[in-house]
Enzyme design. Structure first.
Site, PDB file in Angstrom:
ATOM      1  N   PRO A 114      29.580 -14.276  -9.266  1.00  0.00           N
ATOM      2  CG  PRO A 114      29.992 -16.333  -8.252  1.00  0.00           C
ATOM      3  CD  PRO A 114      30.543 -14.949  -8.375  1.00  0.00           C
ATOM      4  N   GLY A 171      28.310  -5.907 -11.620  1.00  0.00           N
ATOM      5  CA  GLY A 171      27.698  -4.591 -11.684  1.00  0.00           C
ATOM      6  C   GLY A 171      28.578  -3.535 -11.051  1.00  0.00           C
ATOM      7  CG  ASP A 172      27.534   0.474 -11.558  1.00  0.00           C
ATOM      8  OD1 ASP A 172      28.439   0.444 -12.412  1.00  0.00           O
ATOM      9  OD2 ASP A 172      26.381   0.876 -11.800  1.00  0.00           O
ATOM     10  N   GLY A 173      28.538  -2.511  -8.069  1.00  0.00           N
ATOM     11  CA  GLY A 173      28.944  -2.877  -6.715  1.00  0.00           C
ATOM     12  C   GLY A 173      30.297  -3.560  -6.674  1.00  0.00           C
ATOM     13  CB  SER A 203      21.132  -5.318 -11.087  1.00  0.00           C
ATOM     14  OG  SER A 203      21.824  -4.852  -9.947  1.00  0.00           O
ATOM     15  NE  ARG A 266      21.713  -6.000  -5.298  1.00  0.00           N
ATOM     16  CZ  ARG A 266      22.421  -5.137  -5.991  1.00  0.00           C
ATOM     17  NH1 ARG A 266      22.608  -5.337  -7.285  1.00  0.00           N
ATOM     18  NH2 ARG A 266      22.942  -4.072  -5.425  1.00  0.00           N
ATOM     19  NE  ARG A 272      18.510  -3.698  -8.208  1.00  0.00           N
ATOM     20  CZ  ARG A 272      18.992  -2.903  -7.268  1.00  0.00           C
ATOM     21  NH1 ARG A 272      18.201  -2.466  -6.306  1.00  0.00           N
ATOM     22  NH2 ARG A 272      20.263  -2.551  -7.269  1.00  0.00           N
TER      23      ARG A 272
END
Length: 458
Positions: A114, A171-173, A203, A266, A272
């Protein structure tokens, strides 16, 4: 096939994989009643691809409710269809063609960050993606992550046999966390057979775009829902005795600095990295490293030929344990580089490192090789600006300013220049210390349309 009480009012065109419903037979929840007959506010015929049909339920002998993803609004939509000749037959037919060869009512565990990216992942799930899955009678168990590595710890101990897939909304994280949670299990080979999918909500949403070709969360959800198990390569990353898995990139140089060095931006989303790039263009390049690579090819004409050959192969729908070994052909050879004038070192497994950044035009999801791009700092600004302007379509592949390699593994040693630099694995910060990467062919599994990632022309 004709399903209406009157000719051609409700018709399925199997050759076009399309359902046609005349406007007189369709009504929506907001429609009004005149003499107990629903009058549609949308005075157009309905044409729905079979793929976009989510579910159909009988409401009477000659009426059904139909849920689908609208091609115009790109969201889950529900309507009533009246004047059906035989609603039982109609429902059975539509569900058969909508889920041909695909399991219905899949069960997913859903991880939502979130706070990731712009902090909109929860809203994106609830307003755009979840309605698609619920309309399709899928069961979704939602977990809101509360801390770093929360999803990783759950994936590590997950009863993988209880689910048909994992959805990562962020995201990719967050996706990186889930992959590494599965990778830390004793039964990781079996665990990696569970499809892991991404709904764009962070992001950086590179994996989602590579796997489905979609940007909209509802359309991404549809591709996952109608997707088939599809293999993709991973990289094993080893550093000081610790092991991790990468699905996207390992990079050092200006790209890593733009990514990790802008973490406090972010809230800007994907923009960014671009701002960071332009700011760093005006700094003196001072990245240095030593690289040893097991190279299959450094000839871009040959690499393109290899890529075109992989495009023409029929996609594999399922992976087997026997697939998960590095092929001994084509032949490879070791190359060592001592680089004192580096701009970019970027190793990756998929074409897009962001939806608008096609960094590896010759990459395919399961070719068993790692693509590597090296850009030297000679003509620093000119070469990077030239590359940047062609990044969206991969046109820089032919640029004289870069070197492109297909490799099986590489060993990377950064050189300390006294300046603060970063190393990024899938966009996540890792220590700037020596490491080694090897390809793990077809180890990962996702749900992708037509059982294969889309391979575009170079």
């Amino acid at each position: 096939m004709d399903f209406g009480l009157t000719n051609n009012s409700i018709k399925a065109f199997e050759d076009q994989k399309l359902l046609h419903i005349h406007q007189s037979c369709v009504s929506y929840p907001s429609d009004t009643l005149i003499c107990s007959i629903p009058v549609s506010a949308k005075n157009v015929d309905l044409n729905i691809p079979f793929k976009n049909i989510l579910w159909v339920d009988k409401t009477g002998p000659n009426s059904v409710t139909l849920s689908y993803v609208s091609r115009s609004s790109k969201v889950a939509t529900k309507c009533w269809v009246d004047f059906v000749e035989n609603s039982d037959q109609f429902c059975e037919y539509l569900l058969d063609v909508a889920y041909k060869g695909i399991k219905r009512s899949r069960r997913f565990i859903v991880f939502i960050n979130p706070h990731g990216g712009k902090g909109k992942a929860k809203h994106i799930w609830e307003s755009e993606a979840e309605p698609v899955f619920s309309s399709a009678h899928s069961i979704c168990e939602v977990v809101l992550t509360r801390r770093k590595d929360h999803a990783k710890s759950i994936a590590k101990n997950l009863d993988v046999g209880s689910y048909d897939g994992i959805l990562s909304v962020g995201g990719d994280g967050l996706f990186h966390e889930v992959i590494n949670g599965l990778g830390e299990r004793d039964d990781y080979l079996e665990a990696f057979k569970l499809p892991v999918c991404m709904i764009p909500g962070g992001s950086g949403n590179a994996f989602s775009y590579n796997a489905t070709g979609q940007l909209k969360p509802a359309l991404t959800a549809l591709e996952i829902l109608k997707g088939r198990p599809t293999s993709f390569d991973l990289m094993t990353f080893e550093q000081k005795g610790k092991k991790a898995y990468s699905f996207l990139t390992a990079n050092y140089g200006i790209i890593a600095d733009c990514d990790i060095g802008t973490e406090n931006w972010r809230f800007m989303g994907e923009n960014r990295a671009y701002l960071g790039f332009f700011l760093r263009l005006f700094q003196k390049p001072d990245w240095k490293c030593s690289i040893e690579m097991d190279v299959v090819s450094s000839d871009r004409t040959e690499i393109k030929h290899m890529y075109e050959k992989s495009k023409n192969l029929a996609p594999m729908s399922e992976s087997s344990d026997s697939d998960k070994t590095v092929s001994t052909s084509p032949e490879s050879h070791l190359l060592t580089f001592e680089i004192n004038d580096l701009s970019i070192f970027c190793a990756g497994l998929l074409p897009y490192i962001a939806p608008d950044a096609k960094m590896f035009p010759a990459a395919s999801n399961d070719d068993g090789l790692i693509d590597v791009v090296i850009v030297y700092s000679k003509q620093f600004r000119k070469s990077l600006l030239s590359m940047f302007t062609q990044l969206d379509n991969g046109g820089f592949y032919y640029s004289k300013h870069l070197n492109y390699y297909k490799v099986r593994s590489f060993r990377f040693t950064p050189v300390n220049t006294g300046k603060r630099h970063y190393f990024a694995l899938d966009g996540e910060s890792y220590p700037l210390e020596p490491f080694e990467c090897r390809v793990a062919p077809k180890l990962g599994t996702t749900l992708s349309p037509v059982a294969g990632f889309q391979l575009l022309d170079i």
